[in-house]
Design an enzyme around this catalytic site. Structure first.
Site, mmCIF file in Angstrom:
data_model
loop_
_atom_site.group_PDB
_atom_site.id
_atom_site.type_symbol
_atom_site.label_atom_id
_atom_site.label_comp_id
_atom_site.label_asym_id
_atom_site.label_seq_id
_atom_site.Cartn_x
_atom_site.Cartn_y
_atom_site.Cartn_z
ATOM 1 C CG PHE A 87 -1.984 1.045 1.118
ATOM 2 C CD1 PHE A 87 -2.946 0.983 0.124
ATOM 3 C CD2 PHE A 87 -1.996 2.130 1.984
ATOM 4 C CE1 PHE A 87 -3.921 1.977 0.003
ATOM 5 C CE2 PHE A 87 -2.964 3.124 1.865
ATOM 6 C CZ PHE A 87 -3.926 3.042 0.881
ATOM 7 C CG ASP A 102 0.090 -3.107 6.245
ATOM 8 O OD1 ASP A 102 -0.950 -3.552 6.754
ATOM 9 O OD2 ASP A 102 0.148 -1.982 5.700
ATOM 10 C CE1 TYR A 156 -9.153 1.601 6.836
ATOM 11 C CE2 TYR A 156 -8.227 2.551 8.838
ATOM 12 C CZ TYR A 156 -8.137 2.279 7.488
ATOM 13 O OH TYR A 156 -7.036 2.677 6.786
ATOM 14 C CE LYS A 157 -7.580 -1.470 4.618
ATOM 15 N NZ LYS A 157 -8.216 -0.749 3.517
ATOM 16 N NE ARG A 189 -10.217 -2.841 -2.963
ATOM 17 C CZ ARG A 189 -9.636 -2.188 -1.947
ATOM 18 N NH1 ARG A 189 -8.342 -2.296 -1.734
ATOM 19 N NH2 ARG A 189 -10.343 -1.402 -1.166
#
Lengths: 395, 395
Positions: free
Chosen positions: A113, A182, A207-208, A354
């Protein structure tokens, strides 16, 4: 066996919406609203400053960290919550570099990311380090004897490609390097185990797939062998051995507590703590099996019904996380058309559709609806409307 | 004229409590609970990922920053919200050091909040800098021509002593140094104006006098002359010029936006935004006058009625912020006795009773009740009970 119908019923899923974007922002567990309301009323409003002791705000980052530890196969006292993922990357990377002082090379890949790379670039500037970025498939070959730290995101945010954490970690260790992983697209999505893989540091967001709410705080895990030696250059009073002695000199707290920095985000932690209730009783092997079932069904369905898109994710489920990417030359507009029909996925530049599959609340009905909508949009060319090409500020 | 009876009525102040600890954690504005509940229900739950655009989550750190800018005499586009105060200190200090690359000395004082010193120590380690710490009254004399950055908290967290920001900044600039000011005990407490004082960077928290809630995010202000040059070593995707292009290389956003790092804390920002509503219509000169009225009345009352305590704060109101400290050899136990009677102040090691006065909700009735309780406790020796000496984890 985990009862995924029951976990699904714990969420507020808006009527008419098929939500396949939990890898960007998880939906709200219904009781999180009540929990936050109670925190506001019974803790902040009524306890005021005494909430730090009486409501346990002070120990919350560690207590909630222990709840996440179970989900990533770690032990108690190995995880603490706070800040954002970028900041936890900064801490982990600076601590790893400090533990390997004779070397200054950081290796990462271009599927990482971007924020992780930005953090590494900023840190490298002041720590005199060099960041090398290679393609994901070239990482193994790029692990050289001058490497200080291997810093990777396990699951690629665009393709869902999963690195072999144990193998790459072993290779990095053999070369004398440390590893920072990560877990943004791993925690709550797959059966990830940094401790089992013998990794050195791991960080992730909540938060995912963990459904902690927009901007929920991050977490950091440190392997016990480094717990008393790790020294990130970003250090604050909540990570001090005696925060309320107000000493002028920093002395790190024991173990994982030293990774705390400033005052914890108490309101956000109430939402996250509530969201973690849904995980009680969820087995990680069940989670993984359900994830594979959903993603396999989606790939099979799309490939059968949707000419014009090509699979962007690894075909072998062992090589991917809990998301599936398809490429289409007009991916942005196609995603707008899907959203207009209530199927919410994500667009990632330049041409990726996605779709995230969260076993806790997605089911085969979601897969079926998404496939049907995509097939219909592509067959009818329904994406080719001017308003579907107009890009919003945040995509 | 500001109507402070009206602002007081906006807060939830528990029955029977005289709250003089708003310099540690401000009380809840009643409507903040509704605002957060609405955010959970109407934004997170119903908008899901589309909240980033539809509910304005993405622009919130800047929009709320502009609301704080007015309270510190700054202009629009000069303040952004995020992270914690310790992290904003780290960013400001690293940016200031980078702007003054030929020098490596940071000067601070031992009245600074310890976390700021811890941050400086950690950063100094990697940036090859030296932190010098002197007594607050020796700061002016310690501004030498080798100084890179003067880093101070304007109002001392223990004594309430206020530094002369404009004079020290001018002296630092004359010596070729930049300044970083921590406004933790200034913003919302006094008529602070970093822009008017020609400071370079300022940072602050929002959970004290701004009443944003426990662990509410911090803010950072950058003087416009540095806005396009400042480059903190802690950089993340939300501060990138094009966050959603997902470039591999970092390029700073224009102006203050580059001080953003990771995903903003959306739930916490809803509470903070609501809390800032109370400030609409509050004049900073009125705020300061009211603060002086309250602190003067308290000092006069305590000195008349409470033998055994000695003033720890400057006697001249021009030299202090909006808090008053008194010393007592058994300050910890005395504060417990006060709290048991509903008067909530703060203990600060080793022997300080600290009382904050927040013009938005404290009034002369609070002053009167606090003086009476303290006088009574000291006269009766009511603090000398075993349970009042037993220290809690967080003091």
């Amino acid at each position: 066996m985990t009862d995924f119908a029951s976990t699904r019923s714990a969420f507020h899923l808006p009527e008419g919406i098929t939500y396949l974007d939990g890898n960007s922002l998880g939906p709200m567990p219904t009781h999180a609203a009540d929990r936050v309301a109670a925190m506001m009323r019974d803790e902040w409003a009524d306890m005021l400053i005494t909430g730090w002791n009486r409501a346990g705000w002070y120990v919350q980052p560690r207590r909630v960290g222990d709840r996440i530890a179970r989900l990533i196969g770690a032990g108690e006292g190995q995880v603490v919550i706070g800040d954002t993922l970028s900041i936890k990357v900064f801490q982990a990377l600076s601590a790893a570099l400090a533990l390997n002082p004779s070397r200054r090379v950081i290796l990462s890949d271009d599927g990482n990311f971007p924020s992780d790379l930005y953090v590494a670039q900023g840190l490298a500037r002041v720590m005199g380090a060099e960041l090398r970025v290679v393609a994901p498939e070239e990482v193994a070959a790029a692990i050289t004897p001058d490497l200080a730290v291997l810093m990777l995101t396990e699951v690629d945010y665009r393709t869902g490609r999963r690195h072999d954490m144990a193998a790459l970690t072993a290779q990095a260790h053999a070369a004398g390097a440390l590893t920072v992983w990560d877990l943004a697209h791993s925690a709550g999505a797959i059966d990830v185990e940094p401790l089992g893989a013998d990794a050195d540091f791991a960080v992730g967001c909540t938060y995912k797939y963990l459904n902690g709410g927009p901007g929920a705080p991050a977490f950091i895990w440190v392997h016990p062998r480094h717990a008393e030696a790790a020294a990130p250059c970003l250090q604050g009073w909540m990570g001090h051995a005696a925060p309320f002695a107000f000493d002028l000199g920093y002395a790190p707290a024991a173990g994982i507590e030293r990774m705390r920095v400033g005052t914890p985000p108490v309101i956000a932690l109430a939402a996250l703590d509530a969201a973690l209730d849904v995980w009680d009783g969820v087995g990680m092997a069940d989670l993984r099996a359900r994830s594979v079932e959903l993603t396999e069904a989606f790939i099979e369905g799309v490939e059968a019904a949707c000419p014009g898109v090509t699979l962007h994710s690894p075909r072998d489920p062992a090589m991917r996380g809990s998301q599936v990417g398809f490429r289409h030359p007009q991916a942005y507009a196609v995603m707008q058309a899907l959203i207009a029909r209530g199927v919410i996925g994500d667009f990632r530049a330049p041409d990726v559709l996605r779709f995230g599959f969260a076993p806790l609340y997605n089911d085969l009905g979601d897969v079926e609806r998404a496939v049907a909508a995509l097939a219909d949009i592509l067959a009818a060319g329904a994406w080719d409307r001017p308003d579907y090409h107009r890009r919003a500020a945040v995509t």
